[in-house]
Motif scaffolding. Structure first.
Motif, mmCIF file in Angstrom:
data_model
loop_
_atom_site.group_PDB
_atom_site.id
_atom_site.type_symbol
_atom_site.label_atom_id
_atom_site.label_comp_id
_atom_site.label_asym_id
_atom_site.label_seq_id
_atom_site.Cartn_x
_atom_site.Cartn_y
_atom_site.Cartn_z
ATOM 1 N N ALA A 11 11.962 -7.844 0.956
ATOM 2 C CA ALA A 11 13.101 -8.436 0.565
ATOM 3 C C ALA A 11 12.956 -9.724 0.070
ATOM 4 O O ALA A 11 13.752 -10.890 0.435
ATOM 5 N N VAL A 12 11.701 -10.279 -0.722
ATOM 6 C CA VAL A 12 11.575 -11.666 -1.310
ATOM 7 C C VAL A 12 12.511 -11.470 -2.669
ATOM 8 O O VAL A 12 12.306 -11.013 -3.513
ATOM 9 N N ALA A 13 13.288 -12.890 -2.649
ATOM 10 C CA ALA A 13 14.235 -12.798 -3.670
ATOM 11 C C ALA A 13 14.509 -14.379 -3.676
ATOM 12 O O ALA A 13 15.026 -14.774 -2.627
ATOM 13 N N VAL A 14 14.864 -14.713 -4.891
ATOM 14 C CA VAL A 14 15.417 -15.862 -5.377
ATOM 15 C C VAL A 14 16.698 -15.622 -6.340
ATOM 16 O O VAL A 14 16.464 -14.899 -7.178
ATOM 17 N N ARG A 15 17.865 -16.422 -5.898
ATOM 18 C CA ARG A 15 18.939 -16.165 -6.943
ATOM 19 C C ARG A 15 18.576 -16.425 -8.348
ATOM 20 O O ARG A 15 17.822 -17.379 -8.725
ATOM 21 N N ALA A 16 18.930 -15.796 -9.466
ATOM 22 C CA ALA A 16 18.374 -15.785 -10.648
ATOM 23 C C ALA A 16 18.516 -16.987 -11.322
ATOM 24 O O ALA A 16 17.349 -17.518 -12.124
ATOM 25 N N ALA A 53 5.991 -5.720 -7.308
ATOM 26 C CA ALA A 53 5.976 -5.385 -8.420
ATOM 27 C C ALA A 53 4.973 -6.055 -9.397
ATOM 28 O O ALA A 53 4.568 -6.975 -8.945
ATOM 29 N N GLU A 54 4.610 -5.400 -10.316
ATOM 30 C CA GLU A 54 3.253 -6.114 -11.273
ATOM 31 C C GLU A 54 3.658 -7.436 -11.576
ATOM 32 O O GLU A 54 2.880 -8.325 -11.796
ATOM 33 N N ALA A 55 4.905 -7.776 -12.155
ATOM 34 C CA ALA A 55 5.381 -8.999 -12.523
ATOM 35 C C ALA A 55 4.965 -10.152 -11.699
ATOM 36 O O ALA A 55 5.108 -11.259 -11.705
ATOM 37 N N ALA A 56 5.201 -9.661 -10.291
ATOM 38 C CA ALA A 56 5.084 -10.805 -9.417
ATOM 39 C C ALA A 56 3.537 -10.804 -8.758
ATOM 40 O O ALA A 56 3.246 -11.881 -7.727
ATOM 41 N N THR A 57 2.718 -10.081 -8.989
ATOM 42 C CA THR A 57 1.276 -10.208 -8.550
ATOM 43 C C THR A 57 0.540 -11.677 -9.022
ATOM 44 O O THR A 57 0.030 -11.965 -7.756
ATOM 45 N N GLY A 58 0.908 -12.256 -9.852
ATOM 46 C CA GLY A 58 0.387 -13.463 -9.955
ATOM 47 C C GLY A 58 0.570 -14.501 -8.944
ATOM 48 O O GLY A 58 0.086 -15.317 -8.536
ATOM 49 N N PHE A 59 2.023 -14.591 -8.631
ATOM 50 C CA PHE A 59 2.392 -15.176 -7.604
ATOM 51 C C PHE A 59 2.062 -15.174 -6.391
ATOM 52 O O PHE A 59 1.713 -16.078 -5.941
ATOM 53 N N THR A 115 -1.174 -13.335 -5.637
ATOM 54 C CA THR A 115 -2.571 -13.874 -5.401
ATOM 55 C C THR A 115 -2.865 -15.321 -5.836
ATOM 56 O O THR A 115 -3.970 -15.754 -5.118
ATOM 57 N N ALA A 116 -2.053 -16.036 -6.431
ATOM 58 C CA ALA A 116 -2.136 -17.614 -6.442
ATOM 59 C C ALA A 116 -1.889 -18.154 -4.882
ATOM 60 O O ALA A 116 -2.523 -19.056 -4.918
ATOM 61 N N ARG A 117 -1.312 -17.351 -4.114
ATOM 62 C CA ARG A 117 -1.068 -18.018 -2.693
ATOM 63 C C ARG A 117 -2.026 -17.355 -1.726
ATOM 64 O O ARG A 117 -2.119 -17.644 -0.484
ATOM 65 N N GLY A 118 -3.179 -16.645 -2.452
ATOM 66 C CA GLY A 118 -4.265 -16.343 -1.577
ATOM 67 C C GLY A 118 -4.036 -14.760 -1.088
ATOM 68 O O GLY A 118 -4.825 -14.222 -0.231
ATOM 69 N N TRP A 119 -2.975 -14.081 -1.500
ATOM 70 C CA TRP A 119 -2.960 -12.462 -1.045
ATOM 71 C C TRP A 119 -4.035 -11.764 -2.090
ATOM 72 O O TRP A 119 -4.154 -12.257 -3.137
ATOM 73 N N GLN A 120 -4.458 -10.813 -1.449
ATOM 74 C CA GLN A 120 -5.323 -10.053 -2.148
ATOM 75 C C GLN A 120 -4.897 -8.655 -2.534
ATOM 76 O O GLN A 120 -4.383 -7.937 -1.617
ATOM 77 N N ARG A 121 -5.316 -8.319 -3.780
ATOM 78 C CA ARG A 121 -4.696 -6.846 -4.065
ATOM 79 C C ARG A 121 -5.558 -5.809 -3.407
ATOM 80 O O ARG A 121 -6.816 -5.894 -3.340
ATOM 81 N N TRP A 122 -4.891 -4.849 -2.701
ATOM 82 C CA TRP A 122 -5.523 -3.802 -2.177
ATOM 83 C C TRP A 122 -6.170 -2.721 -3.157
ATOM 84 O O TRP A 122 -5.388 -2.343 -3.787
ATOM 85 N N ARG A 123 -7.376 -2.664 -3.246
ATOM 86 C CA ARG A 123 -8.012 -1.796 -4.302
ATOM 87 C C ARG A 123 -8.392 -0.382 -3.874
ATOM 88 O O ARG A 123 -8.637 0.212 -4.775
ATOM 89 N N GLY A 124 -8.433 -0.176 -2.574
ATOM 90 C CA GLY A 124 -8.649 1.186 -2.265
ATOM 91 C C GLY A 124 -7.545 2.045 -2.123
ATOM 92 O O GLY A 124 -6.350 1.634 -2.648
ATOM 93 N N PRO A 125 -7.584 3.284 -1.727
ATOM 94 C CA PRO A 125 -6.495 4.401 -1.805
ATOM 95 C C PRO A 125 -5.513 4.033 -0.576
ATOM 96 O O PRO A 125 -5.790 3.445 0.443
ATOM 97 N N THR A 126 -4.169 4.317 -0.700
ATOM 98 C CA THR A 126 -3.166 4.068 0.232
ATOM 99 C C THR A 126 -2.596 5.359 0.459
ATOM 100 O O THR A 126 -2.701 6.567 -0.284
ATOM 101 N N ALA A 127 -2.142 5.274 1.723
ATOM 102 C CA ALA A 127 -1.497 6.699 2.268
ATOM 103 C C ALA A 127 -0.325 6.381 3.395
ATOM 104 O O ALA A 127 -0.391 5.048 3.380
ATOM 105 N N ALA A 128 0.287 7.287 3.648
ATOM 106 C CA ALA A 128 1.411 7.153 5.009
ATOM 107 C C ALA A 128 1.159 8.140 5.651
ATOM 108 O O ALA A 128 0.866 9.085 5.674
#
Length: 186
Positions: free
Chosen positions: A86-91, A122-128, A130-143
């Protein structure tokens, strides 16, 4: 940001009125995103039970992020994970540093109490992120489902990000499995 203040509070410390204000912020912010989108009751449920970073400009609630505990399975280990929801900022306040401010607080919570940070972006927030040091998980995901065991979640592949912490060994090309929950599992 004229009078930015970010506070941290556990869900149990927020009054019914404060929770209603957070929900209203999230409903409005998600609806105003490019392409629109609903913030569902399941999304709301996922954001509860942990720590909330609340950004205010004066008395106005303008941003939010929460960190809830989950277990992610990787390489035979169940990692205590601070999962960001639930990361959100008022528009009308986007692009002014409020998102960074609530993430600063959320990341302090993660670094202070978890083996790993994780979120679905969401794809639109990926740059935000990754710029903070978060890494995209490149392997397969499951539940880990209650009825059928581990089931792949290929629609989520590429949207999961992790914040590795010292002492936690990760192979971001390997498999990552989340614990079960209703609604979106990631």
């Amino acid at each position: 940001m004229t009078d930015l203040r970010v506070t941290l509070a556990h869900t149990s410390q927020l009054s019914a009125a404060e929770l209603a204000a957070v929900r209203a912020l999230l409903d409005g912010a998600f609806a105003a995103r490019p392409g629109g989108g609903d913030f569902t009751d399941a999304d709301w449920d996922h954001s509860l039970g942990g720590m909330h970073a609340l950004a205010r400009d004066g008395a106005e609630l303008v941003g939010h992020a929460s960190v809830v505990q989950r277990r992610l399975l990787h390489r035979g280990r169940a990692l205590r994970t601070g999962y960001v929801e639930a990361v959100a900022v008022r528009a009308d306040r986007r692009g002014q540093g409020y998102g960074a401010a609530v993430m600063d607080a959320a990341e302090r919570v993660i670094r202070g109490g978890y083996q790993l940070g994780a979120l679905s972006s969401a794809e639109a927030a990926t740059g935000f992120y990754t710029a903070r040091g978060w890494q995209r998980w490149r392997g397969p995901t499951a539940a880990l489902t209650p009825a059928d065991g581990v089931l792949p979640t290929p629609d989520e592949d590429g949207s999961i990000h992790v914040l590795p912490l010292p002492g936690t060994s990760l192979d971001t090309t390997g498999g990552l499995t989340c614990d079960w929950r209703d609604g979106d599992v990631w």
